[in-house]
Design a protein around this motif. Sequence first.
Motif, mmCIF file in Angstrom:
data_model
loop_
_atom_site.group_PDB
_atom_site.id
_atom_site.type_symbol
_atom_site.label_atom_id
_atom_site.label_comp_id
_atom_site.label_asym_id
_atom_site.label_seq_id
_atom_site.Cartn_x
_atom_site.Cartn_y
_atom_site.Cartn_z
ATOM 1 N N SER A 118 34.137 73.034 25.944
ATOM 2 C CA SER A 118 35.345 73.217 25.129
ATOM 3 C C SER A 118 35.476 74.681 24.678
ATOM 4 O O SER A 118 34.481 75.409 24.636
ATOM 5 N N LEU A 120 35.825 75.759 21.763
ATOM 6 C CA LEU A 120 34.993 75.969 20.570
ATOM 7 C C LEU A 120 33.545 76.275 20.961
ATOM 8 O O LEU A 120 32.910 77.154 20.393
ATOM 9 N N HIS A 121 33.050 75.513 21.914
ATOM 10 C CA HIS A 121 31.662 75.738 22.342
ATOM 11 C C HIS A 121 31.533 77.045 23.123
ATOM 12 O O HIS A 121 30.570 77.776 22.946
ATOM 13 N N GLN A 123 33.419 79.758 22.875
ATOM 14 C CA GLN A 123 33.586 80.936 22.033
ATOM 15 C C GLN A 123 32.499 81.058 20.959
ATOM 16 O O GLN A 123 31.866 82.102 20.828
ATOM 17 N N TYR A 124 32.291 79.956 20.203
ATOM 18 C CA TYR A 124 31.421 80.096 19.029
ATOM 19 C C TYR A 124 29.953 79.797 19.303
ATOM 20 O O TYR A 124 29.084 80.371 18.679
ATOM 21 N N ASP A 157 31.248 68.145 24.672
ATOM 22 C CA ASP A 157 32.538 68.296 23.973
ATOM 23 C C ASP A 157 33.722 68.182 24.946
ATOM 24 O O ASP A 157 34.764 68.834 24.761
ATOM 25 N N ARG A 160 37.387 67.683 23.777
ATOM 26 C CA ARG A 160 38.144 68.797 23.179
ATOM 27 C C ARG A 160 38.235 69.980 24.151
ATOM 28 O O ARG A 160 38.406 71.125 23.748
#
Length: 528
Positions: A118, A120-121, A123-124, A157, A160
């Motif tokens: 995802s 989120l995973h 990037q962060y 993930d 998402r």
Amino acid sequence: MSSDQKKPKGAKTRADKDRVVIFDTTLRDGEQCPGATMTFDEKLEVAELLDEMGVDIIEAGFPIASQGDFDSVQEISRRAKNSVICGLARAQAKDIDICAEAIKPAKRGRIHTFIGTSPLHRQYQMSIDEAEVLSRVTASVTRARSYTDNVEWSAMDATRTEPDFLCRCVEAAIKAGATTVNIPDTVGYATPDEFAGLIRMIVERVPGADTVIFSTHCHNDLGLAVANSLSGVVAGARQVECAINGLGERAGNAALEEIVMAIRTRSDVMPFWTGIDTTMLTRASKLVSRVTAFPVQYNKAIVGRNAFAHESGIHQDGVLKYAGTFEIMTPESVGLKESSLVMGKHSGRHAFREKLKELGYELGDNAFEDAFVRFKALADRKKHVYDEDIEALVDQEIASAHDRIKVVALTVIAGTGGPQKATLTLDIDGKQQTHESTGDGPVDATFRAIKAIVPHEARLPLYQVSAVTEGTDAQAEVLVRLEADGKTATGRGSDTDTMVASARAYVSALNKLLAREARRKPESMLAS
Ligand code: KIV
Ligand code: ZN
């Protein structure tokens, strides 16, 4: 049909295409959740039962995570008779190499490799772009395939992840040789329709989708894990990842017993089948609850204490006339036996051994003798001894068999007068030590006495008492959770005396912490 699938006896009429592979992750995702840590022996015991029960794939651990995980995955691989033994690995060469080493002794082994897909995973968590994710998917699956032809790839993930990118990742995994593709709802965010749509889209769009088995891995943050998993199956998935009692990260995973019984009970609307011997579900639930010291919610579907209890007069009347009036499945189908009055103080060894066999315990001679002595003592104090009493007693016997610290004697002064006082004797590696402590109540005094004899810094995040059976002479079952250095251990103790049960539970948790500490650094808390 994949090599993971074994047809149970009498299943000739069932089509292979409708077979749902049961992938149990109690020992990996389940064990990962705070407080559910199991010892090496406990993991072997759980794996043995899962293997016997017909679980197709046992995810036995995450071999790179610790020496303990590696050892248990390796030993379970050596011992498994029927199940495929799987180890988890991140998309990193070292993880995969170590995982391959751990599953080597297995008759049939699987490497399960995963990466977050995802935004989120990406990037962060990993700070990498789409191209890098794709290249790691290919590299990890290719490396895993160099060790075994049974490789599962997971898109962490997935629910998402942008659908287009998810499809490209799945395609890359299939091209690199994945044989199972898992679509996890890692954060338990999906709804059943949405999740079914996702599986359907992947099955329809991704080239090569017909060459792999799609899998679900749904977390229960919104209480939808089982519903989402079943929707996934209806949409084309043929493997469900689940855990006994729904154990798992945060709110847990889909509960194995619920998945299996829903498929069996509603085959009219979900024409699928599994290879699980459902009569072993209750035993499995009790075993996992015992070794993790995680109590099963009373009204939990399938295995909760109340799952087959009928309290209202109308319900009782109906069930007595015809069980089907209020029961959609029989208690026998999940291995639930009527709680029976066991025996009294005059019962002998033979009857006790027979009862243990009926309850599913096989004890060695020494453990049997110890359990028998404790049974006699209990029968002296308690008028009626029920199956649950025997289970609590034997569970404790098994759990404490290798403990370094044992409770020898406890005398407590309680009541309104104060100060409440505990005089406690512990046996530590064969040497007895006694200490007297006062405290804010008898439990506090008892725990202070333990701390005085075995100095330690562990915190007590949980102290819980419940009754094993009905009646004022019922045994108390106490759960104690201790936390030290960010690690938790939960102990369970039972006795007709609540204070003795409390001391046993605390000491049991302490023994688990010590055992873990000793594995990490041989000069343990006790030795220093
Ligand atoms: O929840 C998850 O995404 C996982 C993966 C490692 C499969 O547990
Ligand atoms: Zn998970």
